[in-house]
Design an enzyme around this catalytic site. Sequence first.
Site, PDB file in Angstrom:
ATOM      1  N   ASP A 243      14.100 -54.461  -5.786  1.00 55.04           N
ATOM      2  CA  ASP A 243      13.827 -55.512  -6.784  1.00 55.04           C
ATOM      3  C   ASP A 243      14.149 -55.045  -8.202  1.00 55.04           C
ATOM      4  OD1 ASP A 243      13.110 -57.680  -5.255  1.00 55.04           O
ATOM      5  OD2 ASP A 243      10.962 -57.216  -5.270  1.00 55.04           O
TER       6      ASP A 243
ATOM      7  N   TYR B 222      13.123 -68.771 -10.657  1.00 52.30           N
ATOM      8  CA  TYR B 222      14.465 -69.372 -10.599  1.00 52.30           C
ATOM      9  C   TYR B 222      14.443 -70.790 -10.033  1.00 52.30           C
ATOM     10  CZ  TYR B 222      14.087 -67.438  -5.911  1.00 52.30           C
ATOM     11  OH  TYR B 222      13.630 -67.098  -4.659  1.00 52.30           O
TER      12      TYR B 222
ATOM     13  N   ARG C 157      -6.843 -58.926 -17.048  1.00 50.09           N
ATOM     14  CA  ARG C 157      -6.580 -57.702 -17.804  1.00 50.09           C
ATOM     15  C   ARG C 157      -6.613 -56.434 -16.933  1.00 50.09           C
ATOM     16  NH1 ARG C 157      -6.493 -55.415 -23.563  1.00 50.09           N
ATOM     17  NH2 ARG C 157      -6.619 -53.233 -22.975  1.00 50.09           N
TER      18      ARG C 157
ATOM     19  N   LYS D 177       5.079 -56.990   2.385  1.00 48.97           N
ATOM     20  CA  LYS D 177       5.746 -55.985   1.544  1.00 48.97           C
ATOM     21  C   LYS D 177       4.969 -54.670   1.423  1.00 48.97           C
ATOM     22  CE  LYS D 177       8.783 -58.311  -1.663  1.00 48.97           C
ATOM     23  NZ  LYS D 177       9.021 -58.574  -3.081  1.00 48.97           N
TER      24      LYS D 177
ATOM     25  N   THR E 121       9.365 -59.895   3.081  1.00 49.56           N
ATOM     26  CA  THR E 121       8.777 -60.667   1.987  1.00 49.56           C
ATOM     27  C   THR E 121       7.298 -60.929   2.284  1.00 49.56           C
ATOM     28  OG1 THR E 121       9.106 -62.562   0.542  1.00 49.56           O
ATOM     29  CG2 THR E 121       9.598 -62.931   2.865  1.00 49.56           C
TER      30      THR E 121
ATOM     31  N   LYS F 184      15.833 -67.931   0.489  1.00 46.04           N
ATOM     32  CA  LYS F 184      17.251 -68.176   0.212  1.00 46.04           C
ATOM     33  C   LYS F 184      18.123 -67.060   0.787  1.00 46.04           C
ATOM     34  CE  LYS F 184      16.669 -70.816  -4.057  1.00 46.04           C
ATOM     35  NZ  LYS F 184      16.913 -72.103  -3.412  1.00 46.04           N
TER      36      LYS F 184
HETATM   37  P1  NAP Z   1       2.071 -61.965  -7.695  1.00 46.54           P
HETATM   38  O1  NAP Z   1       1.968 -60.539  -7.293  1.00 46.54           O
HETATM   39  O2  NAP Z   1       1.256 -62.989  -6.975  1.00 46.54           O
HETATM   40  O3  NAP Z   1       1.738 -62.067  -9.275  1.00 46.54           O
HETATM   41  C1  NAP Z   1       1.652 -63.318  -9.911  1.00 46.54           C
HETATM   42  C2  NAP Z   1       1.561 -63.118 -11.424  1.00 46.54           C
HETATM   43  O4  NAP Z   1       1.510 -64.406 -12.048  1.00 46.54           O
HETATM   44  C3  NAP Z   1       0.309 -62.351 -11.856  1.00 46.54           C
HETATM   45  O5  NAP Z   1       0.588 -61.626 -13.033  1.00 46.54           O
HETATM   46  C4  NAP Z   1      -0.658 -63.512 -12.147  1.00 46.54           C
HETATM   47  O6  NAP Z   1      -1.699 -63.182 -13.040  1.00 46.54           O
HETATM   48  C5  NAP Z   1       0.282 -64.492 -12.828  1.00 46.54           C
HETATM   49  N1  NAP Z   1      -0.245 -65.866 -12.779  1.00 46.54           N
HETATM   50  C6  NAP Z   1      -0.314 -66.682 -11.711  1.00 46.54           C
HETATM   51  N2  NAP Z   1      -0.894 -67.859 -12.067  1.00 46.54           N
HETATM   52  C7  NAP Z   1      -1.220 -67.750 -13.390  1.00 46.54           C
HETATM   53  C8  NAP Z   1      -1.840 -68.625 -14.337  1.00 46.54           C
HETATM   54  N3  NAP Z   1      -2.249 -69.860 -13.990  1.00 46.54           N
HETATM   55  N4  NAP Z   1      -2.001 -68.186 -15.604  1.00 46.54           N
HETATM   56  C9  NAP Z   1      -1.589 -66.941 -15.973  1.00 46.54           C
HETATM   57  N5  NAP Z   1      -1.006 -66.065 -15.126  1.00 46.54           N
HETATM   58  C10 NAP Z   1      -0.807 -66.471 -13.848  1.00 46.54           C
HETATM   59  O7  NAP Z   1       3.580 -62.496  -7.567  1.00 46.54           O
HETATM   60  P2  NAP Z   1       4.936 -61.652  -7.778  1.00 46.54           P
HETATM   61  O8  NAP Z   1       5.421 -61.192  -6.463  1.00 46.54           O
HETATM   62  O9  NAP Z   1       4.704 -60.661  -8.862  1.00 46.54           O
HETATM   63  O10 NAP Z   1       5.943 -62.793  -8.264  1.00 46.54           O
HETATM   64  C11 NAP Z   1       5.803 -63.391  -9.542  1.00 46.54           C
HETATM   65  C12 NAP Z   1       6.932 -64.395  -9.772  1.00 46.54           C
HETATM   66  O11 NAP Z   1       8.194 -63.728  -9.767  1.00 46.54           O
HETATM   67  C13 NAP Z   1       7.025 -65.482  -8.676  1.00 46.54           C
HETATM   68  O12 NAP Z   1       7.330 -66.695  -9.295  1.00 46.54           O
HETATM   69  C14 NAP Z   1       8.176 -65.003  -7.810  1.00 46.54           C
HETATM   70  O13 NAP Z   1       8.845 -66.083  -7.174  1.00 46.54           O
HETATM   71  C15 NAP Z   1       9.077 -64.373  -8.866  1.00 46.54           C
HETATM   72  N6  NAP Z   1       9.979 -63.354  -8.297  1.00 46.54           N
HETATM   73  C16 NAP Z   1      11.302 -63.536  -8.477  1.00 46.54           C
HETATM   74  C17 NAP Z   1      12.188 -62.589  -7.989  1.00 46.54           C
HETATM   75  C18 NAP Z   1      13.650 -62.797  -8.181  1.00 46.54           C
HETATM   76  O14 NAP Z   1      14.435 -62.195  -7.445  1.00 46.54           O
HETATM   77  N7  NAP Z   1      14.048 -63.579  -9.166  1.00 46.54           N
HETATM   78  C19 NAP Z   1      11.709 -61.443  -7.323  1.00 46.54           C
HETATM   79  C20 NAP Z   1      10.328 -61.278  -7.177  1.00 46.54           C
HETATM   80  C21 NAP Z   1       9.462 -62.259  -7.677  1.00 46.54           C
HETATM   81  P3  NAP Z   1      -3.128 -62.687 -12.454  1.00 46.54           P
HETATM   82  O15 NAP Z   1      -2.962 -61.224 -12.162  1.00 46.54           O
HETATM   83  O16 NAP Z   1      -4.073 -62.976 -13.559  1.00 46.54           O
HETATM   84  O17 NAP Z   1      -3.393 -63.508 -11.222  1.00 46.54           O
END
Ligand code: NAP
Length: 278
Positions: free
Chosen positions: A108, A225, A161, A71, A67, A21
């Site tokens: 972030d 979002y 964990r 990163k 992204t 976006k």
């Molecule tokens: P990431 O590093 O891939 O981490 C994903 C997280 O989600 C981990 O804690 C993972 O747990 C958990 N998860 C995924 N599937 C799961 C399931 N089935 N059950 C339980 N836990 C699950 O991704 P990220 O970069 O941190 O981003 C996470 C979210 O935040 C995404 O949806 C992203 O779009 C959003 N985000 C939003 C913004 C914003 O500006 N609003 C900015 C950054 C990110 P495990 O460690 O157990 O896999």
Amino acid sequence: MTNLPRIPLAGVIGSPIAHSKSPQLHRHWLETNGIPGYYIPMDVAPDDLERVLRTLPTMGFVGVNVTIPHKEAVMQIADLVTDRAILIGAANTLIFRKDGKIHADNTDGYGFLENLRNGAPDWNPKSGPAAVLGAGGAARAVIASLLDAGVPEILLSNRTRVRADKLKQDFGSRLHVFDWVQAGNMIDDAALLVNTTSLGMIGKGELRVPLDGLSPRTVVTDLVYAPLKTQLLATAEEIGCPTVDGLGMLLHQAVPAFERWFGTRPVVDRATRAAALR
Ligand code: NAP
């Protein structure tokens, strides 16, 4: 050769990139601020990353957003990396300096806090513990910013964990880790609840953490979002909690980058939200 100033260029590098976006957001700010620049999405393969980053400044680029999946890799290529990016372990913003150096930062956490402060102005970081669900890349930025803001304790739970334990190792004694099956217990006394997992997002599973103990005084925010109102936010609203959606974080994290690149601090308002959702 002409004396006309060079048109400033910026963009976002990732792979894939079509979903981002950021282009419509930055283009909206360029237009409303009357800046004759461009913001371009660029799909770059990991093997090409360094060559592309060294070439872009020679073409008039003043910086880029970064992204998935670059990163972490950009931290090795950058000449200067901010302390907060080092702590988070990832960068989302690069500034191409006039002296040829690449400066890497992570905005972030800034975006997360600004969104929270704007969406829930009565939330006081010192008022009580924050419960954080998830321990991925976004969680690291959220936790760093909450600790910096003065939150007394962070209660953290993640499906895997060891990932949460690693965060405790990195961020220290104000973090307390709970097993994923106990995540519901840690939210009872929280002043803030944050979902940083991808659960609740369109196409992913639902967040199934029990919310029976959630107090109407707890501020609830979701990083997801899409949709804007996740099931977590809908349930929290029914309980009477103040809620803040995740789109504002995306908008606010872009503010410092735009200002550094184009020299004008943009505002986040309703028109900005509409532009990002276009
Ligand atoms: P990431 O590093 O891939 O981490 C994903 C997280 O989600 C981990 O804690 C993972 O747990 C958990 N998860 C995924 N599937 C799961 C399931 N089935 N059950 C339980 N836990 C699950 O991704 P990220 O970069 O941190 O981003 C996470 C979210 O935040 C995404 O949806 C992203 O779009 C959003 N985000 C939003 C913004 C914003 O500006 N609003 C900015 C950054 C990110 P495990 O460690 O157990 O896999």
